[in-house]
Each structure stands twice: as C-alpha cells, then as structure tokens.
Design a protein around this motif. Structure first.
Motif, PDB file in Angstrom:
ATOM      1  N   MET A   1       0.895  -1.139   0.072  1.00 35.56           N
ATOM      2  CA  MET A   1      -0.009  -0.291  -0.106  1.00 35.56           C
ATOM      3  C   MET A   1       0.719   1.082   0.403  1.00 35.56           C
ATOM      4  O   MET A   1       1.553   1.456   0.468  1.00 35.56           O
ATOM      5  CB  MET A   1      -0.668   0.228   1.334  1.00 35.56           C
ATOM      6  N   LEU A   2       0.279   2.332  -0.702  1.00 35.85           N
ATOM      7  CA  LEU A   2       1.059   3.699  -0.730  1.00 35.85           C
ATOM      8  C   LEU A   2       1.014   4.330  -0.174  1.00 35.85           C
ATOM      9  O   LEU A   2       0.208   3.672   1.111  1.00 35.85           O
ATOM     10  CB  LEU A   2       0.270   4.489  -1.623  1.00 35.85           C
ATOM     11  N   ASN A   3       2.355   4.906   1.236  1.00 34.98           N
ATOM     12  CA  ASN A   3       2.630   5.354   2.152  1.00 34.98           C
ATOM     13  C   ASN A   3       1.511   6.969   2.150  1.00 34.98           C
ATOM     14  O   ASN A   3       1.480   7.917   1.089  1.00 34.98           O
ATOM     15  CB  ASN A   3       4.256   6.088   1.734  1.00 34.98           C
ATOM     16  N   LYS A   4       0.967   7.321   3.355  1.00 38.66           N
ATOM     17  CA  LYS A   4       0.501   8.367   3.870  1.00 38.66           C
ATOM     18  C   LYS A   4       0.798   9.629   2.746  1.00 38.66           C
ATOM     19  O   LYS A   4       0.425  10.137   2.168  1.00 38.66           O
ATOM     20  CB  LYS A   4      -0.271   8.110   4.950  1.00 38.66           C
ATOM     21  N   LYS A   5       2.317   9.419   3.712  1.00 38.09           N
ATOM     22  CA  LYS A   5       2.880  10.906   3.132  1.00 38.09           C
ATOM     23  C   LYS A   5       2.834  10.965   2.015  1.00 38.09           C
ATOM     24  O   LYS A   5       3.208  12.104   0.517  1.00 38.09           O
ATOM     25  CB  LYS A   5       4.143  10.732   3.537  1.00 38.09           C
ATOM     26  N   VAL A   7       1.064  10.382  -0.560  1.00 39.58           N
ATOM     27  CA  VAL A   7      -0.521  10.246  -1.226  1.00 39.58           C
ATOM     28  C   VAL A   7      -0.274  11.758  -1.292  1.00 39.58           C
ATOM     29  O   VAL A   7      -0.864  12.685  -1.616  1.00 39.58           O
ATOM     30  CB  VAL A   7      -1.542   9.429  -1.341  1.00 39.58           C
ATOM     31  N   THR A   8      -0.186  12.500   0.170  1.00 37.04           N
ATOM     32  CA  THR A   8      -0.761  13.275   0.978  1.00 37.04           C
ATOM     33  C   THR A   8      -0.257  14.551  -0.576  1.00 37.04           C
ATOM     34  O   THR A   8      -0.399  15.242  -0.910  1.00 37.04           O
ATOM     35  CB  THR A   8      -0.397  14.179   2.091  1.00 37.04           C
TER      36      THR A   8
END
Length: 160
Positions: A1-5, A7-8
């Motif tokens: 899964m993609l890192n939240k940072k 994506v932001t």
C-alpha cells in the motif's frame, strides 16, 4: 500500500498545479479573445435599474426579503460604418437604489467611453472585457506557491 505521506504529497502537488493551470488557461484564453475580436470605442447612452425582491427566508416571516437593483448600461458604437446599440447587465446590488447608483457611477456614467470587443461575424453582439485580469495571474502564482511548498515540505520530510 502507498505511503500516506506520498499520497498527501501527490494530492497537494496536483491541486497546486491544477490551480496554476486554470490561471494560465484563463490568461491564454484572454489573449486569444483579444486577437479574434475587434476593439471599438463605445459611448454610454443610458443607465437604467431593474429592481426586484429576493426572498431569503420563509415567505411568512417579515423582514427576510432583500431588495436588489440590477443596473443595465446601454452603449452605442460603430463598426465598419454601421451603428449598433447594446446593453450590458451588471451584477445586481443589494441595498438602496441610491447606494446602487453611487456604486455604478464610480465606473459608468452617461457620455463616458468604454472599450468593447466585437466579432466580425456578429458585430451587433459586443462584449466588455478587461484582458489579462490580475485574478488570472494571482491564480498562477497561488498554484505555483502551493506546488513549491509541497515539494519543499516533501523533500524536508523525506530527509527527517
């Protein structure tokens, strides 16, 4: 899964670039507009006001209605030897008719000359425009600032 940072980062970068693109598109559209239309001088011949009531609340409650006044500015201009008359409807104003007339008089008075743009195909249809409005440049600047800050903060967070 993609890192939240990540994506932001991608979302804010896309928003910044999107806002800048909208501003840039508006600027180039205005340049194309002035190239494809002829510029004429028009004289303001009349200013009238259409007043109406806007209901802002339930119909049975007194004092919830607002009076609006929509100014209509009539112009006369010549294009390729023919005379034309056209009307510009301005944004409706709230408040008294006296206040509306005072606000309109800051930019429009009978006898004043304004620049209009007309199409060779339909000279009876004229438009008033201020090419390269400051708003377009502000959109570009704001979008680039958002993008730059996103890149700088993204780089900073990766180093930490």
């Amino acid at each position: 899964m993609l890192n939240k940072k990540i994506v932001t980062f991608a979302v804010f970068l896309a928003i910044g670039l999107g806002v800048a693109a909208v501003g840039y598109g508006d600027i180039t559209g205005q340049v194309d507009f002035t190239k494809s239309y002829d510029q004429v001088d028009a004289e303001i011949t009349d200013i009238t006001y259409e007043s109406y009531v806007v209901q802002t609340g339930p119909t049975k409650i007194e004092g919830t209605d607002v009076m609006r006044h929509q100014p209509k500015v009539e112009y006369m201009y010549s294009y390729e030897g023919e005379s034309y008359t056209n009307e510009l409807r301005l944004t409706p104003y709230r408040g008294s008719i006296e206040d509306t007339k005072q606000q309109v008089a800051e930019n429009y008075n009978v006898g004043d000359e304004k620049t209009l743009y007309v199409s060779e195909r339909s000279p009876k249809d004229s438009m008033q425009s201020e090419p390269n409005d400051l708003t377009s440049y502000l959109l570009v600047a704001f979008g680039l600032i958002i993008s730059l800050c996103t890149i700088l903060l993204g780089n900073r967070s990766r180093k930490a």
